[in-house]
Write an enzyme that holds these catalytic residues in place. Structure first.
Site, short mmCIF file in Angstrom:
data_model
loop_
_atom_site.label_atom_id
_atom_site.label_comp_id
_atom_site.label_asym_id
_atom_site.label_seq_id
_atom_site.Cartn_x
_atom_site.Cartn_y
_atom_site.Cartn_z
N HIS A 101 6.12 -2.77 23.14
CA HIS A 101 7.24 -2.39 22.02
C HIS A 101 7.66 -1.12 22.21
CE1 HIS A 101 3.23 -1.34 20.29
NE2 HIS A 101 3.63 -0.53 19.88
N HIS A 103 9.58 1.87 19.91
CA HIS A 103 9.90 2.31 18.59
C HIS A 103 11.26 3.19 18.54
CE1 HIS A 103 5.47 2.63 17.07
NE2 HIS A 103 5.26 2.59 18.40
P1 5GP Z 1 1.72 1.58 18.65
O1 5GP Z 1 0.83 2.69 18.27
O2 5GP Z 1 1.04 0.62 19.53
O3 5GP Z 1 2.90 2.33 19.79
O4 5GP Z 1 2.56 0.99 17.69
C1 5GP Z 1 2.11 0.18 16.86
C2 5GP Z 1 3.06 0.21 15.66
O5 5GP Z 1 2.87 -1.16 15.32
C3 5GP Z 1 2.38 1.03 14.55
O6 5GP Z 1 3.55 2.01 14.05
C4 5GP Z 1 2.20 0.10 13.30
O7 5GP Z 1 2.43 0.73 12.03
C5 5GP Z 1 3.04 -0.90 13.53
N1 5GP Z 1 2.61 -2.35 13.16
C6 5GP Z 1 0.99 -2.85 13.44
N2 5GP Z 1 0.90 -3.88 12.67
C7 5GP Z 1 2.01 -4.35 12.15
C8 5GP Z 1 2.61 -5.52 11.54
O8 5GP Z 1 1.64 -6.70 11.71
N3 5GP Z 1 3.79 -5.66 11.44
C9 5GP Z 1 4.76 -4.57 11.69
N4 5GP Z 1 5.94 -4.62 11.17
N5 5GP Z 1 4.30 -3.47 12.17
C10 5GP Z 1 3.01 -3.30 12.50
#
Ligand code: 5GP
Ligand code: ZN
Length: 139
Positions: A101, A103
């Site tokens: 993903h 951001h």
């Molecule tokens: P990472 O730390 O893996 O780059 O980002 C994961 C992101 O996913 C975090 O910013 C967290 O807030 C978001 N996130 C985790 N679970 C969910 C979810 O079930 N729905 C949404 N919309 N965001 C999520």
């Protein structure tokens, strides 16, 4: 190419509802549940890839143009004055959901700076050696 145990697969493919701001055949873009700022969005490919290293090139090459389009829309619609594009690979890099993903985080004047690090000292020999090992691995 979905992973039944992956929450982002379920969200990307519409099995779990989300606040979707964009969708096409390959991607769903949703609002992050724990936003760093108003409008913080996540670009989710509909296919499962653990991280950017696993992604199909055809998918990977669409991520930056889509991030740019979203960032532009955030500036127009939310009054953001800039945005960060952040993509974490691996636990040590802060990745917590192991479905690729990106951001897209709108930034506002006077708001906190999201992406920051403490610059370390690096001497020229060290930089040269580091550049060489990476370059040699790339081939
Ligand atoms: P990472 O730390 O893996 O780059 O980002 C994961 C992101 O996913 C975090 O910013 C967290 O807030 C978001 N996130 C985790 N679970 C969910 C979810 O079930 N729905 C949404 N919309 N965001 C999520
Ligand atoms: Zn997945």
């Amino acid at each position: 190419m979905k992973d039944d145990s992956c929450i982002f697969c379920k969200i990307a493919n519409g099995e779990i509802p989300s606040n979707t701001i964009y969708e096409d055949g390959e991607f769903r873009v949703i609002l992050d549940l724990g936003p760093a700022s108003k409008g913080h969005a996540l670009i989710l490919p509909k296919s499962h890839y653990k991280d950017i290293c696993e992604a199909d090139q055809a998918v990977a090459e669409k991520l930056f143009p889509l991030a740019a389009k979203l960032g532009g829309a955030m500036k127009q619609s939310l009054g953001a004055s800039g945005f960060n594009v952040v993509q974490n690979n691996g636990t040590s890099a802060g990745q917590t959901v192991f479905h690729l993903h990106v951001h897209v985080i709108p930034r506002y004047d006077g708001g906190p700076q999201m992406v920051a690090w403490n610059p370390q000292e690096a001497n020229n020999d060290e930089l040269k050696a580091t550049a060489k090992v990476i370059r040699d691995t790339l081939g």
